[in-house]
Design an enzyme around this catalytic site. Structure first.
Site, PDB file in Angstrom:
ATOM      1  CE  LYS A  43     -12.431  -1.830   0.383  1.00 25.04           C
ATOM      2  NZ  LYS A  43     -12.349  -3.143   1.021  1.00 25.04           N
ATOM      3  CE  LYS A  64      -4.383  -1.550   1.700  1.00 24.02           C
ATOM      4  NZ  LYS A  64      -5.612  -1.437   2.659  1.00 24.02           N
ATOM      5  CE  LYS A  74      -8.706  -9.283  -2.746  1.00 31.00           C
ATOM      6  NZ  LYS A  74      -9.121  -9.264  -1.591  1.00 31.00           N
TER       7      LYS A  74
HETATM    8  P1  ATP Z   1      -9.357  -4.362  -1.248  1.00 32.81           P
HETATM    9  O1  ATP Z   1     -10.267  -3.644  -2.199  1.00 32.81           O
HETATM   10  O2  ATP Z   1      -8.535  -3.530  -0.211  1.00 32.81           O
HETATM   11  O3  ATP Z   1      -8.769  -5.357  -1.707  1.00 32.81           O
HETATM   12  P2  ATP Z   1     -11.526  -6.381  -0.414  1.00 32.81           P
HETATM   13  O4  ATP Z   1     -12.613  -5.713  -1.207  1.00 32.81           O
HETATM   14  O5  ATP Z   1     -10.787  -7.289  -0.813  1.00 32.81           O
HETATM   15  O6  ATP Z   1     -10.588  -4.934  -0.300  1.00 32.81           O
HETATM   16  P3  ATP Z   1     -11.242  -6.706   2.338  1.00 32.81           P
HETATM   17  O7  ATP Z   1     -11.695  -5.354   3.176  1.00 32.81           O
HETATM   18  O8  ATP Z   1      -9.763  -6.776   2.020  1.00 32.81           O
HETATM   19  O9  ATP Z   1     -11.835  -6.408   0.959  1.00 32.81           O
HETATM   20  O10 ATP Z   1     -11.815  -7.876   3.029  1.00 32.81           O
HETATM   21  C1  ATP Z   1     -12.744  -8.314   3.911  1.00 32.81           C
HETATM   22  C2  ATP Z   1     -13.167  -9.602   3.746  1.00 32.81           C
HETATM   23  O11 ATP Z   1     -13.768 -10.214   2.591  1.00 32.81           O
HETATM   24  C3  ATP Z   1     -12.018 -10.619   3.990  1.00 32.81           C
HETATM   25  O12 ATP Z   1     -12.092 -11.520   5.132  1.00 32.81           O
HETATM   26  C4  ATP Z   1     -11.459 -10.858   2.954  1.00 32.81           C
HETATM   27  O13 ATP Z   1     -10.915 -12.253   2.962  1.00 32.81           O
HETATM   28  C5  ATP Z   1     -12.772 -11.108   2.109  1.00 32.81           C
HETATM   29  N1  ATP Z   1     -12.629 -11.355   0.607  1.00 32.81           N
HETATM   30  C6  ATP Z   1     -12.643  -9.927  -0.065  1.00 32.81           C
HETATM   31  N2  ATP Z   1     -12.350 -10.190  -1.620  1.00 32.81           N
HETATM   32  C7  ATP Z   1     -12.588 -11.570  -1.607  1.00 32.81           C
HETATM   33  C8  ATP Z   1     -12.676 -12.552  -2.634  1.00 32.81           C
HETATM   34  N3  ATP Z   1     -12.643 -11.654  -4.048  1.00 32.81           N
HETATM   35  N4  ATP Z   1     -12.861 -13.668  -2.437  1.00 32.81           N
HETATM   36  C9  ATP Z   1     -13.365 -14.070  -1.182  1.00 32.81           C
HETATM   37  N5  ATP Z   1     -13.054 -13.536   0.047  1.00 32.81           N
HETATM   38  C10 ATP Z   1     -12.906 -12.013  -0.363  1.00 32.81           C
END
Ligand code: ATP
Ligand code: LTN
Length: 341
Positions: free
Chosen positions: A205, A119, A202
């Site tokens: 957001k 980050k 993956k």
């Molecule tokens: P970022 O945009 O920072 O990558 P994010 O959308 O991936 O954020 P986080 O806030 O990091 O979301 O994750 C919240 C929860 O959702 C965590 O437990 C994470 O493992 C789960 N998660 C996020 N994206 C996925 C995905 N594509 N598949 C499965 N689990 C997910």
């Protein structure tokens, strides 16, 4: 050590209120798991708004997203009577313990956290805050305050859990048994959801485009359109093969998880049919899953007074659990305790 309120093992997790809506990855990878686990564990779920400000502060947006995230937890099935559901900043013990743990964390140790390295590289040095650097220490405080045994998180959080364990062990060996050593509870690989437009990345957001992101609060028309436009491949065959056919395999995984069916069962039903059929079926399953959650979220947000009351009561219950741990920590390190005041 302070005792938990029930005989069930303590489970703790949280998500940042960093988007207007949770997405399908959050739902499949975290929320559905939490909903199941809350029956077997003494479960505590937090909207980690203090973590959310490590990447910038927009007060109105933060207020809205904090309530909306909490409402989505409840709408998806978190029971605020059974589990403890609260907002992190309502429990000041988090920041208090984080300071103490920060004074026991090596600068080099914190510098090795890969999420910080990633980050801070993306933000550049002027936008990288000290809060982003100490983020994992605050996460350790969240977990350790409640004598947590299990922490369900995504694989990206594994290093933060390791740090938490190291800090707990360090504190215990220097000052006497104080903290339970927590364990990470990492879901299986098939709980991972990929971007509909780039099925090798993956679903996130922070993806460059919204087209591959299925958000819980999106209108059904929007989610249907996104599913119908999902990237597949040219060979036209429906089968599960994540290496050769990441797009189709992702659609099958989502279908199976949301409908509670076996992957093979879904793949067999659609074998020999066109991608359009699979997408249409999937759009219906997504709609059937998200529509009730969206409706319930809107109802909860319509009655802000009641939602705020629920979160306040969650915070009161959380503080009852956190305060004795912090008191014990204070006593161990030579700070005055509440009994001295
Ligand atoms: P970022 O945009 O920072 O990558 P994010 O959308 O991936 O954020 P986080 O806030 O990091 O979301 O994750 C919240 C929860 O959702 C965590 O437990 C994470 O493992 C789960 N998660 C996020 N994206 C996925 C995905 N594509 N598949 C499965 N689990 C997910
Ligand atoms: N860093 C986590 C969110 C988080 C958390 C926690 C998860 C903050 N504190 C305590 C579990 C336990 C994330 O970004 N997913």
């Amino acid at each position: 050590m302070t005792q938990p309120a029930t005989s069930q093992p303590v489970l703790y997790s949280g998500m940042q209120p960093s988007a207007d809506s949770l997405h399908l990855g959050n739902y499949v990878g975290a929320l559905t798991n939490w909903v199941k686990l809350q029956n077997e564990y003494d479960a505590i779920f937090c909207v980690v708004n203090q973590h959310a400000i490590t990447s910038g502060i927009d007060p109105e947006q933060l207020r809205t997203r904090t309530l909306s995230t909490a409402a989505q937890y409840i709408a998806a099935g978190i029971d605020p009577e059974k589990s403890i559901l609260y907002v992190q900043s309502d429990v000041p013990e988090h920041a208090q313990l984080a300071w103490i743990l920060g004074c026991m964390t090596g600068f080099g140790e914190a510098s090795r956290m890969t999420q910080f390295k990633d980050k801070s590289q993306r933000y550049g040095s002027d936008k990288t805050t000290v809060g982003l650097f100490t983020y994992p220490v605050l996460m350790a405080a969240d977990i350790l305050l409640y004598q947590t045994q299990q922490v369900p998180v995504g694989v990206d959080q594994k290093q933060h859990i390791e740090l938490t364990r190291n800090l707990a062990e360090r504190f215990n060996s220097r000052f006497g048994e104080t903290f339970t050593i927590p364990e990470g509870f990492i879901p299986k690989a098939n709980a991972k959801v990929y971007d509909l437009q780039d099925p090798t990345a993956k679903m996130s957001k922070s993806a460059p485009s919204e087209a591959g992101l299925l958000s819980i609060l999106d209108d059904a028309k929007v989610t249907t359109k996104k599913v119908m436009r999902a990237v597949t491949d040219a060979d036209g065959e429906i089968r599960y093969d994540p290496e050769a056919k990441p797009g189709v395999s992702n659609l099958l995984t989502i279908f199976a998880v949301l409908s509670g069916r076996e992957l093979d069962d879904v793949a067999n039903e659609y074998a020999g049919r066109g991608y359009g059929d699979l997408k249409k079926g999937l759009a219906e399953v997504v709609d059937a899953t998200f529509t009730p959650i969206r409706t319930r979220t809107a109802e909860l947000l319509d009655d802000r007074g009641e939602l705020t009351r629920l979160l306040r009561s969650g915070a009161d219950r959380a503080r009852e659990r956190a305060a004795p741990t912090l008191d014990l920590v204070h006593e161990r390190i030579g700070f005055p305790t509440r009994a001295d005041l």
